[in-house]
Enzyme design. Sequence first.
Site, mmCIF file in Angstrom:
data_model
loop_
_atom_site.group_PDB
_atom_site.id
_atom_site.type_symbol
_atom_site.label_atom_id
_atom_site.label_comp_id
_atom_site.label_asym_id
_atom_site.label_seq_id
_atom_site.Cartn_x
_atom_site.Cartn_y
_atom_site.Cartn_z
ATOM 1 N N TYR A 227 10.472 -3.129 -9.252
ATOM 2 C CA TYR A 227 11.288 -2.283 -10.120
ATOM 3 C C TYR A 227 12.539 -3.022 -10.585
ATOM 4 O O TYR A 227 12.941 -2.933 -11.754
ATOM 5 C CB TYR A 227 11.705 -1.001 -9.392
ATOM 6 C CG TYR A 227 10.617 -0.282 -8.654
ATOM 7 C CD1 TYR A 227 9.293 -0.328 -9.095
ATOM 8 C CD2 TYR A 227 10.895 0.464 -7.513
ATOM 9 C CE1 TYR A 227 8.295 0.339 -8.416
ATOM 10 C CE2 TYR A 227 9.901 1.135 -6.825
ATOM 11 C CZ TYR A 227 8.599 1.057 -7.277
ATOM 12 O OH TYR A 227 7.609 1.710 -6.597
ATOM 13 N N ILE B 176 -2.332 3.456 -3.264
ATOM 14 C CA ILE B 176 -0.892 3.600 -3.082
ATOM 15 C C ILE B 176 -0.538 3.839 -1.611
ATOM 16 O O ILE B 176 0.528 3.439 -1.141
ATOM 17 C CB ILE B 176 -0.361 4.767 -3.933
ATOM 18 C CG1 ILE B 176 -0.771 4.601 -5.402
ATOM 19 C CG2 ILE B 176 1.152 4.876 -3.807
ATOM 20 C CD1 ILE B 176 -0.266 3.334 -6.053
ATOM 21 N N THR B 177 -1.425 4.440 -0.873
ATOM 22 C CA THR B 177 -1.159 4.904 0.486
ATOM 23 C C THR B 177 -0.580 3.820 1.392
ATOM 24 O O THR B 177 -1.087 2.697 1.442
ATOM 25 C CB THR B 177 -2.449 5.450 1.123
ATOM 26 O OG1 THR B 177 -3.028 6.410 0.247
ATOM 27 C CG2 THR B 177 -2.159 6.082 2.475
ATOM 28 N N GLU B 178 0.475 4.189 2.119
ATOM 29 C CA GLU B 178 1.101 3.316 3.111
ATOM 30 C C GLU B 178 0.600 3.693 4.499
ATOM 31 O O GLU B 178 0.252 4.838 4.756
ATOM 32 C CB GLU B 178 2.619 3.471 3.043
ATOM 33 C CG GLU B 178 3.401 2.570 3.974
ATOM 34 C CD GLU B 178 4.900 2.735 3.824
ATOM 35 O OE1 GLU B 178 5.640 2.012 4.512
ATOM 36 O OE2 GLU B 178 5.323 3.598 3.022
ATOM 37 N N HIS C 61 8.474 -6.087 7.923
ATOM 38 C CA HIS C 61 7.421 -6.087 6.917
ATOM 39 C C HIS C 61 6.070 -6.296 7.590
ATOM 40 O O HIS C 61 5.913 -7.154 8.455
ATOM 41 C CB HIS C 61 7.696 -7.205 5.908
ATOM 42 C CG HIS C 61 6.895 -7.083 4.660
ATOM 43 N ND1 HIS C 61 5.547 -7.358 4.620
ATOM 44 C CD2 HIS C 61 7.245 -6.712 3.408
ATOM 45 C CE1 HIS C 61 5.112 -7.168 3.387
ATOM 46 N NE2 HIS C 61 6.116 -6.775 2.645
ATOM 47 N N GLU D 8 7.499 -12.686 -0.472
ATOM 48 C CA GLU D 8 8.362 -12.475 0.683
ATOM 49 C C GLU D 8 7.863 -13.363 1.812
ATOM 50 O O GLU D 8 6.702 -13.800 1.806
ATOM 51 C CB GLU D 8 8.310 -11.011 1.136
ATOM 52 C CG GLU D 8 8.808 -10.030 0.096
ATOM 53 C CD GLU D 8 8.542 -8.587 0.484
ATOM 54 O OE1 GLU D 8 9.343 -7.729 0.118
ATOM 55 O OE2 GLU D 8 7.515 -8.322 1.152
ATOM 56 N N THR E 134 -4.143 17.130 -5.759
ATOM 57 C CA THR E 134 -3.557 18.426 -5.424
ATOM 58 C C THR E 134 -2.517 18.345 -4.311
ATOM 59 O O THR E 134 -1.845 19.335 -4.013
ATOM 60 C CB THR E 134 -4.660 19.430 -4.998
ATOM 61 O OG1 THR E 134 -5.392 18.887 -3.890
ATOM 62 C CG2 THR E 134 -5.612 19.707 -6.147
ATOM 63 N N GLY E 135 -2.373 17.193 -3.675
ATOM 64 C CA GLY E 135 -1.321 17.016 -2.684
ATOM 65 C C GLY E 135 0.034 16.844 -3.344
ATOM 66 O O GLY E 135 0.136 16.614 -4.562
#
Length: 300
Positions: free
Chosen positions: A160, A96-98, A246, A208, A17-18
Site C-alpha cells: 500500500y 486472503i486468509t491469514e 514474520h 523482507e 456472506t461473512g
Amino acid sequence: MAIFITENSKVLVQGITGGEGTKHTRRMVESGTNIVAGVTPGKGGQEVDGIPVFNSVGDAVAATGADVSVVFVPPRFTKGAVIEAVDAGVPLVVVITEGVPVADTAEFFQYAQNAGTTRVIGPNCPGLISPGKSNAGIIPGDITKAGRIGLVSKSGTLTYQMMYELRDLGFSSAVGIGGDPIIGTTHIDALRAFQDDPETDAIVMIGEIGGDAEERAAAFIKDNVTKPVVGYVAGFTAPEGKTMGHAGAIVSGSSALPRLSKKHWRRSAFGLVRRRQRPLASCARLSKSSNRFCVAIAFV
C-alpha cells in the site's frame, strides 16, 4: 494490458456472506471489479448487494463463467475452499486468509500444481489490483492510478505504501504475494509476467528478511529481466540471530540473516541504495549507464 487480472476478469468471492467477505466485496465493487458470484455452502439462492450466492464453486462457475476466486474463509476451511476452486477449473485463486496451517497450504498448492489449471496467490496476502480494471483482494482501490509500473511485494503494508508513494506514476498491476513460508505465486512468477507485459515499463520488488526468495529473485532478474527493477528489502536492521514475528522469518534458516543477504546482493553486482537515498532516481541513473537494468536495494 495487466498481469493476472484485467477488466474482463469475472470474480467470485468464497465466503461472501461473512463479515470480511461482505465488506471487501463492496470495496472491490467500488474499485470497478466485476464480481459475478459469491459462494457460501448452505446459503445458495441468497444475494449480497445483488450478487447471487451459490452453494458451491462449481455451481457458480457454471452459472456465471467466473475465472477468478477470492477466498475469505476461516483458516480451517481454506484448504477445502481452494481445492474446490481448483476442481471447478478456476484459473486464478487469491487466498486472503491469514493463519492457514503450513501443511494445508503445501497440500492445496501441490493439488493446484498437479491439476495444472489454477494459479494460486497467497495465502496471507492482500491480493492484487490492476488499477482502473479489477481489484481482487483487500488492496485499497483509491490510493493510486493506472500507469506503467509493475509491483510485486511480500509485505501487504509496504504494498500500500509503495502504491501511494508512486501514485503520480501509477501501476499496470500490483501483486501482494504474501509472506508465509509456503506461498503460491512467487516473486519470480510475477517478475516473469511483468517482463512479458508490454504495458509495464519498470518493476518494483519488495521483500523482507526470512527465506531466500529475494536472493533467488535477484538471480532471476540478472539473467532474465531487461526492464529497470527497483528492489526494496525490509528488515536489515534486525539483530542477527533473533527470531522475528514474520511467519517466513520464523521458519527460515541462514538465508534470513541480514549479513548473508547483503553479501548476496553485493555479489550480484546490483546497484545498492541506502535508505537515505532515493531508490527510484538512483535506479534510473544506473539503468541509463548499464543500458539494461538495475536493482536498487534499500536496506532498512
